[in-house]
Design a protein around this motif. Structure first.
Motif, mmCIF file in Angstrom:
data_model
loop_
_atom_site.group_PDB
_atom_site.id
_atom_site.type_symbol
_atom_site.label_atom_id
_atom_site.label_comp_id
_atom_site.label_asym_id
_atom_site.label_seq_id
_atom_site.Cartn_x
_atom_site.Cartn_y
_atom_site.Cartn_z
ATOM 1 N N MET A 1 0.834 -1.198 0.000
ATOM 2 C CA MET A 1 0.000 0.000 0.000
ATOM 3 C C MET A 1 0.869 1.249 0.000
ATOM 4 N N GLY A 2 0.471 2.206 -0.808
ATOM 5 C CA GLY A 2 1.196 3.465 -0.879
ATOM 6 C C GLY A 2 0.423 4.461 -1.716
ATOM 7 N N TYR A 3 0.911 5.682 -1.715
ATOM 8 C CA TYR A 3 0.248 6.745 -2.462
ATOM 9 C C TYR A 3 0.895 6.903 -3.831
ATOM 10 N N ASN A 4 0.071 6.973 -4.864
ATOM 11 C CA ASN A 4 0.579 7.194 -6.210
ATOM 12 C C ASN A 4 0.685 8.690 -6.490
ATOM 13 N N ARG A 5 0.986 9.049 -7.722
ATOM 14 C CA ARG A 5 1.156 10.454 -8.111
ATOM 15 C C ARG A 5 -0.132 11.269 -7.967
ATOM 16 N N ASP A 6 -1.274 10.591 -7.967
ATOM 17 C CA ASP A 6 -2.562 11.272 -7.792
ATOM 18 C C ASP A 6 -3.016 11.259 -6.330
ATOM 19 N N HIS A 7 -2.118 10.865 -5.434
ATOM 20 C CA HIS A 7 -2.378 10.819 -3.988
ATOM 21 C C HIS A 7 -3.498 9.844 -3.616
ATOM 22 N N GLU A 8 -3.610 8.750 -4.383
ATOM 23 C CA GLU A 8 -4.596 7.708 -4.076
ATOM 24 C C GLU A 8 -3.878 6.576 -3.341
ATOM 25 N N LEU A 9 -4.438 6.125 -2.248
ATOM 26 C CA LEU A 9 -3.852 5.020 -1.491
ATOM 27 C C LEU A 9 -4.254 3.708 -2.172
ATOM 28 N N LEU A 10 -3.280 3.075 -2.830
ATOM 29 C CA LEU A 10 -3.526 1.856 -3.607
ATOM 30 C C LEU A 10 -2.361 0.885 -3.452
ATOM 31 N N PRO A 11 -2.590 -0.414 -3.731
ATOM 32 C CA PRO A 11 -1.466 -1.351 -3.761
ATOM 33 C C PRO A 11 -0.561 -1.016 -4.955
ATOM 34 N N GLN A 12 0.757 -1.045 -4.740
ATOM 35 C CA GLN A 12 1.706 -0.664 -5.780
ATOM 36 C C GLN A 12 2.852 -1.645 -5.873
ATOM 37 N N VAL A 13 3.448 -1.713 -7.056
ATOM 38 C CA VAL A 13 4.721 -2.398 -7.276
ATOM 39 C C VAL A 13 5.639 -1.409 -7.972
ATOM 40 N N ASN A 14 6.927 -1.683 -7.945
ATOM 41 C CA ASN A 14 7.899 -0.894 -8.691
ATOM 42 C C ASN A 14 8.403 -1.743 -9.838
ATOM 43 N N LEU A 15 8.666 -1.098 -10.947
ATOM 44 C CA LEU A 15 9.084 -1.793 -12.154
ATOM 45 C C LEU A 15 10.363 -1.168 -12.669
#
Length: 135
Positions: free
Chosen positions: A6-20
């Motif tokens: 879980m983290g905040y994306n560029r739009d400040h939405e709290l969503l599950p994320q991965v790094n690529l």
């Protein structure tokens, strides 16, 4: 995806994320390989892992492209010491980079700075970060 965090994306939405991380062929304009990383890693601490992967795959890095999350004096020093060419966005919130960008933007939109086929404007100018000089 197990690596999602879980983290905040560029739009400040709290969503599950991965790094690529992706390596592209500059001549063919296609991806060579990619690596998924944990969504909670800190960009600035991850550069060594990417360089290790490039070395393991025996890749010659033409240019390393990264976002401003990788900007630390240690990373700049590492790239300089290993002669790795790179492109990186500057955070306009940091005084050193903000002033440099303001100084460079004064005469940016000129015929000499036009990059034709892109179409956009750009130029190269030196910036001093501690005892290191970059363009």
């Amino acid at each position: 995806i197990d690596l999602a965090a879980m983290g905040y994306n560029r739009d400040h939405e709290l969503l599950p994320q991965v790094n690529l991380g992706v390596f592209y062929s500059q001549s063919r304009h296609l991806p060579i390989c990619y690596e998924l990383y944990d969504g909670s890693i800190v960009d600035k601490a991850h550069i060594l892992e990417m360089m290790d992967l490039a070395e393991d795959l025996d890749m010659k890095l033409t240019v390393f492209v990264m976002d401003k999350g990788f900007l630390t004096k240690e990373n700049l020093s590492f790239l300089k010491q290993h002669h790795i060419p790179f492109l990186m966005a500057f955070p306009n919130s940091q005084k050193l980079y903000r002033q440099w960008l303001l100084n460079q933007s004064k005469d940016l939109e000129t015929f000499e700075s036009y990059l034709g086929t892109l179409p956009s404007f750009g130029k190269s100018a030196p910036i001093q970060v501690d005892d290191m000089t970059f363009n």
